[in-house]
Scaffold this motif. Structure first.
Motif, mmCIF file in Angstrom:
data_model
loop_
_atom_site.group_PDB
_atom_site.id
_atom_site.type_symbol
_atom_site.label_atom_id
_atom_site.label_comp_id
_atom_site.label_asym_id
_atom_site.label_seq_id
_atom_site.Cartn_x
_atom_site.Cartn_y
_atom_site.Cartn_z
ATOM 1 N N SER A 14 1.049 -1.271 0.072
ATOM 2 C CA SER A 14 -0.101 -0.031 0.093
ATOM 3 C C SER A 14 0.814 1.306 0.160
ATOM 4 O O SER A 14 2.031 1.337 0.472
ATOM 5 N N ARG A 16 -0.409 4.709 0.874
ATOM 6 C CA ARG A 16 -0.765 5.365 1.867
ATOM 7 C C ARG A 16 -0.777 4.552 3.483
ATOM 8 O O ARG A 16 -1.107 3.481 3.485
ATOM 9 N N GLU A 20 -0.863 6.570 10.945
ATOM 10 C CA GLU A 20 0.009 7.540 10.976
ATOM 11 C C GLU A 20 0.125 8.362 12.039
ATOM 12 O O GLU A 20 -0.585 9.230 12.537
ATOM 13 N N GLY A 39 -11.868 1.305 6.717
ATOM 14 C CA GLY A 39 -10.371 1.474 6.138
ATOM 15 C C GLY A 39 -9.760 2.594 7.065
ATOM 16 O O GLY A 39 -8.660 3.036 6.532
ATOM 17 N N SER A 40 -10.429 2.940 8.258
ATOM 18 C CA SER A 40 -9.553 4.151 8.843
ATOM 19 C C SER A 40 -8.594 3.499 9.930
ATOM 20 O O SER A 40 -7.620 4.447 10.241
ATOM 21 N N SER A 212 -9.526 8.699 11.509
ATOM 22 C CA SER A 212 -9.806 8.811 10.154
ATOM 23 C C SER A 212 -8.668 8.678 9.465
ATOM 24 O O SER A 212 -7.410 9.381 9.643
ATOM 25 N N LEU A 213 -8.541 7.868 8.410
ATOM 26 C CA LEU A 213 -7.520 7.786 7.625
ATOM 27 C C LEU A 213 -6.234 7.509 8.248
ATOM 28 O O LEU A 213 -5.079 8.094 7.822
ATOM 29 N N GLY A 214 -6.195 6.583 9.250
ATOM 30 C CA GLY A 214 -5.075 6.169 10.038
ATOM 31 C C GLY A 214 -4.593 7.214 11.227
ATOM 32 O O GLY A 214 -3.664 7.097 11.553
ATOM 33 N N GLN A 215 -5.340 8.421 11.352
ATOM 34 C CA GLN A 215 -4.952 9.324 12.430
ATOM 35 C C GLN A 215 -6.111 9.482 13.576
ATOM 36 O O GLN A 215 -7.173 9.333 13.150
#
Ligand code: ADP
Ligand code: ADP
Length: 229
Positions: A14, A16, A20, A39-40, A212-215
């Motif tokens: 992947s 992204r 994070e 997917g978060s 959200s989006l890994g954060q």
């Protein structure tokens, strides 16, 4: 009990990051919801605690374990201190309710006498004392999840990780399962539950950590599912 320090995870396939720069701490005895869209990064978060994945960067501590740097031979001991419950129950279909719970103790080498004593105790705790000889397919979904919770808890883990435990259950049954998780939490067990279930999060008013989006985008001590949405 749980501490992540500047944790990032980028899977090989992947581009992204799945997580994070996540830093978060959970104390012994807390009840925490981990929420966020599909997917978060919720499952990645849980897998890092179990050392099913290692972070690309950062540190992970669970109880007294340095999860990233610990030796491979100690990983089973880490996993014994963490009970896991899943959306799809994951029971052994060819074993009875009691055998499913007993099996969790057999594989870690507990003596027969102990097993004979503690399996009925934990089945009573989850409200299945009359069903120990049933096969999983004879049970309702809520009952199957109770068996899974009994199995996860029978070894008195420090922590229970629950990944969408009510995802396959109707609202009333889901509330019953939450009462059971609360009861387990009251014994001092830390509970971390990943969920999409708005009504459960809103009715429990516990700590909410949102990804959200890994954060980590939110960390409320008595949160609801959606703020301002
Ligand atoms: P959630 O549990 O919140 O749905 P995940 O942790 O499963 O989130 O996924 C976070 C991100 O990492 C997603 O973009 C997902 O596609 C990706 N991902 C998850 N597992 C893997 C994997 N084994 N290999 C590659 N990418 C993955
Ligand atoms: P729910 O209404 O909670 O979805 P069910 O109607 O599936 O539950 O089951 C109600 C009760 O009947 C449960 O206590 C369950 O253990 C029992 N039961 C369901 N299916 C069977 C079966 N095939 N054999 C024996 N008992 C069953």
């Amino acid at each position: 009990m749980i501490r992540l320090e500047h944790v990032s995870k980028v899977y090989k396939t992947s581009t992204r990051p799945a997580l994070e720069d996540v830093s978060v701490e959970m104390d012994k005895g807390e009840f925490v919801f981990l929420i966020g869209a599909s997917g978060s990064g919720k499952s990645t978060f849980l897998r890092l605690l179990l050392r099913e994945e290692v972070p690309t960067k950062g540190r992970v501590y669970v109880a007294n374990f340095d999860v990233v740097r610990m030796s491979r031979r100690r990983v089973p001991r880490l996993r014994q201190s963490i009970g896991c419950v899943f959306q799809d129950f994951r029971l052994l279909h060819n074993k009875t309710v009691a055998e499913n719970v007993a099996f969790a103790l057999e594989v870690i080498g507990k003596p027969r006498n102990t097993i004979r004593k503690v399996v009925p105790e934990v089945l009573e705790l989850v409200g299945l004392e009359g069903k120990s000889a049933r096969m999983p397919h004879e049970l309702s979904g809520g009952e199957q999840q109770r068996v899974a919770i009994a199995r996860a808890f029978v070894n008195r883990p420090l922590m229970l990780l629950a990944d969408e435990p009510t995802g396959n259950l109707d609202p009333d049954t889901s509330q019953d399962i939450m009462l059971l998780l609360e009861r387990i939490n009251r014994t001092g067990t830390t509970v971390l539950m990943a969920t999409h279930d708005h009504s459960i999060v809103d009715s429990m008013r516990r700590r909410v950590v949102e990804l959200s989006l890994g954060q980590v985008v939110r960390d409320d001590s008595r949160g609801v599912y959606g703020v301002g949405r």
